[in-house]
Design a protein around this motif. Structure first.
Motif, PDB file in Angstrom:
ATOM      1  N   GLU A 126       0.840  -1.199   0.000  1.00 17.56           N
ATOM      2  CA  GLU A 126       0.000   0.000   0.000  1.00 17.56           C
ATOM      3  C   GLU A 126       0.877   1.251   0.000  1.00 17.56           C
ATOM      4  N   GLY A 127       1.894   1.235   0.854  1.00 11.10           N
ATOM      5  CA  GLY A 127       2.814   2.363   0.918  1.00 11.10           C
ATOM      6  C   GLY A 127       3.592   2.539  -0.367  1.00 11.10           C
ATOM      7  N   PHE A 128       4.026   1.414  -0.962  1.00 10.97           N
ATOM      8  CA  PHE A 128       4.783   1.507  -2.212  1.00 10.97           C
ATOM      9  C   PHE A 128       3.934   2.110  -3.325  1.00 10.97           C
ATOM     10  N   ILE A 129       2.716   1.599  -3.493  1.00  9.26           N
ATOM     11  CA  ILE A 129       1.854   2.077  -4.587  1.00  9.26           C
ATOM     12  C   ILE A 129       1.554   3.557  -4.412  1.00  9.26           C
ATOM     13  N   LYS A 130       1.352   3.984  -3.173  1.00  9.70           N
ATOM     14  CA  LYS A 130       1.107   5.402  -2.906  1.00  9.70           C
ATOM     15  C   LYS A 130       2.304   6.244  -3.332  1.00  9.70           C
ATOM     16  N   GLU A 131       3.518   5.812  -2.965  1.00  9.27           N
ATOM     17  CA  GLU A 131       4.722   6.552  -3.325  1.00  9.27           C
ATOM     18  C   GLU A 131       4.996   6.477  -4.824  1.00  9.27           C
ATOM     19  N   SER A 132       4.742   5.301  -5.403  1.00 10.40           N
ATOM     20  CA  SER A 132       4.982   5.115  -6.833  1.00 10.40           C
ATOM     21  C   SER A 132       4.082   6.024  -7.664  1.00 10.40           C
ATOM     22  N   ASN A 133       2.835   6.154  -7.260  1.00 13.00           N
ATOM     23  CA  ASN A 133       1.883   6.986  -8.006  1.00 13.00           C
ATOM     24  C   ASN A 133       2.267   8.463  -8.012  1.00 13.00           C
ATOM     25  N   LYS A 134       3.064   8.874  -7.024  1.00 11.55           N
ATOM     26  CA  LYS A 134       3.550  10.257  -7.003  1.00 11.55           C
ATOM     27  C   LYS A 134       4.596  10.495  -8.088  1.00 11.55           C
ATOM     28  N   ALA A 135       5.319   9.400  -8.438  1.00 11.05           N
ATOM     29  CA  ALA A 135       6.444   9.533  -9.367  1.00 11.05           C
ATOM     30  C   ALA A 135       6.085   9.166 -10.797  1.00 11.05           C
ATOM     31  N   ASN A 136       5.207   8.166 -10.985  1.00  8.36           N
ATOM     32  CA  ASN A 136       4.873   7.684 -12.328  1.00  8.36           C
ATOM     33  C   ASN A 136       3.571   6.901 -12.246  1.00  8.36           C
ATOM     34  N   ASN A 137       3.134   6.389 -13.394  1.00 12.90           N
ATOM     35  CA  ASN A 137       1.870   5.641 -13.421  1.00 12.90           C
ATOM     36  C   ASN A 137       2.056   4.168 -13.741  1.00 12.90           C
ATOM     37  N   LEU A 138       3.267   3.650 -13.533  1.00 12.15           N
ATOM     38  CA  LEU A 138       3.535   2.248 -13.872  1.00 12.15           C
ATOM     39  C   LEU A 138       2.633   1.295 -13.091  1.00 12.15           C
ATOM     40  N   PHE A 139       2.458   1.546 -11.803  1.00  9.12           N
ATOM     41  CA  PHE A 139       1.746   0.599 -10.946  1.00  9.12           C
ATOM     42  C   PHE A 139       0.402   1.162 -10.460  1.00  9.12           C
ATOM     43  N   THR A 140      -0.148   2.090 -11.241  1.00 10.78           N
ATOM     44  CA  THR A 140      -1.404   2.729 -10.862  1.00 10.78           C
ATOM     45  C   THR A 140      -2.551   1.732 -10.729  1.00 10.78           C
ATOM     46  N   ASN A 141      -2.591   0.759 -11.612  1.00  9.73           N
ATOM     47  CA  ASN A 141      -3.716  -0.190 -11.638  1.00  9.73           C
ATOM     48  C   ASN A 141      -3.454  -1.468 -10.848  1.00  9.73           C
ATOM     49  N   ILE A 142      -2.396  -1.494 -10.055  1.00 11.75           N
ATOM     50  CA  ILE A 142      -2.054  -2.673  -9.257  1.00 11.75           C
ATOM     51  C   ILE A 142      -2.606  -2.520  -7.846  1.00 11.75           C
ATOM     52  N   SER A 143      -3.182  -3.590  -7.313  1.00 13.23           N
ATOM     53  CA  SER A 143      -3.690  -3.590  -5.942  1.00 13.23           C
ATOM     54  C   SER A 143      -2.624  -4.124  -4.987  1.00 13.23           C
ATOM     55  N   PRO A 144      -2.622  -3.659  -3.739  1.00 16.40           N
ATOM     56  CA  PRO A 144      -1.698  -4.217  -2.744  1.00 16.40           C
ATOM     57  C   PRO A 144      -1.887  -5.728  -2.627  1.00 16.40           C
ATOM     58  N   SER A 145      -0.799  -6.421  -2.327  1.00 10.90           N
ATOM     59  CA  SER A 145      -0.830  -7.882  -2.311  1.00 10.90           C
ATOM     60  C   SER A 145      -0.326  -8.420  -0.983  1.00 10.90           C
ATOM     61  N   LYS A 146      -0.835  -9.587  -0.604  1.00 16.94           N
ATOM     62  CA  LYS A 146      -0.308 -10.271   0.576  1.00 16.94           C
ATOM     63  C   LYS A 146       0.936 -11.077   0.226  1.00 16.94           C
ATOM     64  N   LYS A 160      13.731   3.503   1.770  1.00 18.56           N
ATOM     65  CA  LYS A 160      14.895   3.137   0.958  1.00 18.56           C
ATOM     66  C   LYS A 160      14.505   2.102  -0.097  1.00 18.56           C
ATOM     67  N   MET A 161      13.672   1.142   0.284  1.00 19.54           N
ATOM     68  CA  MET A 161      13.212   0.116  -0.651  1.00 19.54           C
ATOM     69  C   MET A 161      12.304   0.720  -1.716  1.00 19.54           C
ATOM     70  N   TYR A 162      11.387   1.598  -1.274  1.00 21.83           N
ATOM     71  CA  TYR A 162      10.489   2.250  -2.230  1.00 21.83           C
ATOM     72  C   TYR A 162      11.288   3.040  -3.259  1.00 21.83           C
ATOM     73  N   GLU A 163      12.253   3.816  -2.782  1.00 22.53           N
ATOM     74  CA  GLU A 163      13.065   4.652  -3.674  1.00 22.53           C
ATOM     75  C   GLU A 163      13.790   3.795  -4.702  1.00 22.53           C
ATOM     76  N   PHE A 164      14.372   2.704  -4.234  1.00 18.50           N
ATOM     77  CA  PHE A 164      15.112   1.828  -5.149  1.00 18.50           C
ATOM     78  C   PHE A 164      14.175   1.196  -6.177  1.00 18.50           C
ATOM     79  N   MET A 165      13.055   0.646  -5.735  1.00 21.24           N
ATOM     80  CA  MET A 165      12.161  -0.065  -6.644  1.00 21.24           C
ATOM     81  C   MET A 165      11.488   0.875  -7.640  1.00 21.24           C
ATOM     82  N   ILE A 166      11.136   2.077  -7.189  1.00 21.65           N
ATOM     83  CA  ILE A 166      10.534   3.040  -8.118  1.00 21.65           C
ATOM     84  C   ILE A 166      11.537   3.421  -9.196  1.00 21.65           C
TER      85      ILE A 166
END
Length: 373
Positions: free
Chosen positions: A232-252, A342-348
């Motif tokens: 959830e946190g990653f998708i929120k941060e990713s959406n600020k930077a780009n739209n690559l994962f806009t349509n992806i739901s958080p996963s377990k 740090k993980m979010y920054e790297f993966m984005i």
């Protein structure tokens, strides 16, 4: 068995041979063939040891020890032209010896098999589709061990005892291996003769149900909650930077992924207790097809890495069905919230650069795949 000649529209009979006349040996040849291509037995198996002798108070050795996709130990006993009359009892003994092996002991056995160049926990995690090692259950239950016997010919004493034992839900398979020749070419036919297909399906159903019941354990609920919060946190941060994962739901799960223009080729993000990574994951269902596509795109390695702006790890994974090209950050964990940014920054960053670097190569790969049909 016959060889089909498509050009001449004819078939040519292959000559059935014996291993002895071809001077093939059990340990040097048949065992090595199976160890290096366990998928020849009709399923994905992970060979974790050869000539295993780690039994207390006995010097006996089992030929091959493996894991299946449900975490069961698989005891594989190979014979050549004749099964002998005692192979059933021999295999049952080995299964009884292995029934007490713990998860830590199994990992240690596999690490000894791999040597120092590979990490057993990572390889096991890969085999179980990226599951965390803590979530993987191995050798659960005293009756979970499976027995596989391989021979060119099975004596009636063996097939009779196997059929009787199957009545007690012992999970035993017999594979008949037959060598054939055509001029200088040699072929090997591997055929399951016991149990029948209907019996096998029933046994697989039992294993699947048992695995599902294990995975419902309370210990995983907290882990799933953490993953959902992490993604959830990653998708929120990713959406600020780009739209690559806009349509992806958080996963377990410990990964999320998107398509990048070709069926069976995805851009995945993976997070674990030891690392996070971006990867191009190739899985079109057939090992040979995946390796061929990997080899094609590998020829563009220099161009791709220049576009990406750094080196990538190219993992053909010859012993797996899939292939992977990755950029990885180690020393971080989704269990540690202070690592998340740090993980979010790297993966984005790495996913954006990876998607851009592979955009044109994937178009070429698509054209190549279509031309090969």
């Amino acid at each position: 068995m016959y060889l089909i000649n498509k050009l001449e529209n004819r078939i040519t009979k292959l000559t059935q041979k014996t291993f002895s006349e071809l001077k093939f040996r059990e340990r040097e040849h048949l065992q090595e063939w199976i160890a290096n291509n366990p998928n020849s037995l009709g399923e994905e198996l992970l060979i974790i040891q050869k000539e295993f002798s780690g039994f207390n108070d006995t010097n006996e050795r089992l030929d091959l020890l493996a894991l299946d996709k449900y975490g069961n130990l698989v005891i594989i006993e190979n014979k050549l032209d004749d099964s002998g009359k005692d192979v059933t009892w021999q295999t049952i003994k080995y299964a009884s010896y292995c029934s007490s092996l713990t998860k830590l002991e199994i990992i240690k056995i596999y690490q000894e098999y791999l040597g120092s160049n590979n990490n057993a926990e990572e390889r096991i995690s890969e085999f179980f589709d990226g599951k965390e090692i803590d979530e993987i259950f191995l050798n659960q239950g005293l009756n979970s061990q499976r027995l596989i016997m391989i021979a060119s010919n099975f004596r009636k004493e063996v097939t009779s005892s196997v059929l009787w034992l199957m009545n007690f839900k012992m999970r035993i398979q017999c594979f008949q291996v037959t060598p054939f020749a055509l001029n200088d070419q040699l072929f090997l036919n591997v055929e399951q003769i016991l149990p029948t297909k209907s019996t096998e399906d029933f046994a697989i159903g039992i294993a699947t149900k048992a695995q599902q019941e294990v995975e419902v354990q309370e210990t995983l609920k907290n882990r799933h909650h953490i993953r959902l919060e992490f993604w959830e946190g990653f998708i929120k941060e990713s959406n600020k930077a780009n739209n690559l994962f806009t349509n992806i739901s958080p996963s377990k799960d410990n990964w999320i992924g998107i398509g990048i223009g070709m069926s069976g080729v995805n851009l995945n993000l993976v997070a674990s207790k030891n690392y996070c990574r971006s990867e191009i994951y190739i899985n079109r269902g057939v090992q040979e097809v995946n390796k061929d596509l990997f080899d094609f795109i590998y020829r563009m390695k220099e161009t791709i890495e220049n576009q990406f702006g750094g080196e990538l790890e190219w993992e053909r994974m010859d012993d797996k069905i899939t292939c992977r090209i990755k950029s990885e950050l180690t020393g971080v964990s989704y269990f540690e919230k202070e690592d998340w940014n740090k993980m979010y920054e790297f993966m984005i960053d790495s996913s954006v650069r990876m998607e851009k670097a592979f955009r044109e190569p994937i178009k070429k790969l698509n054209k190549y795949a279509k031309s090969e049909r």
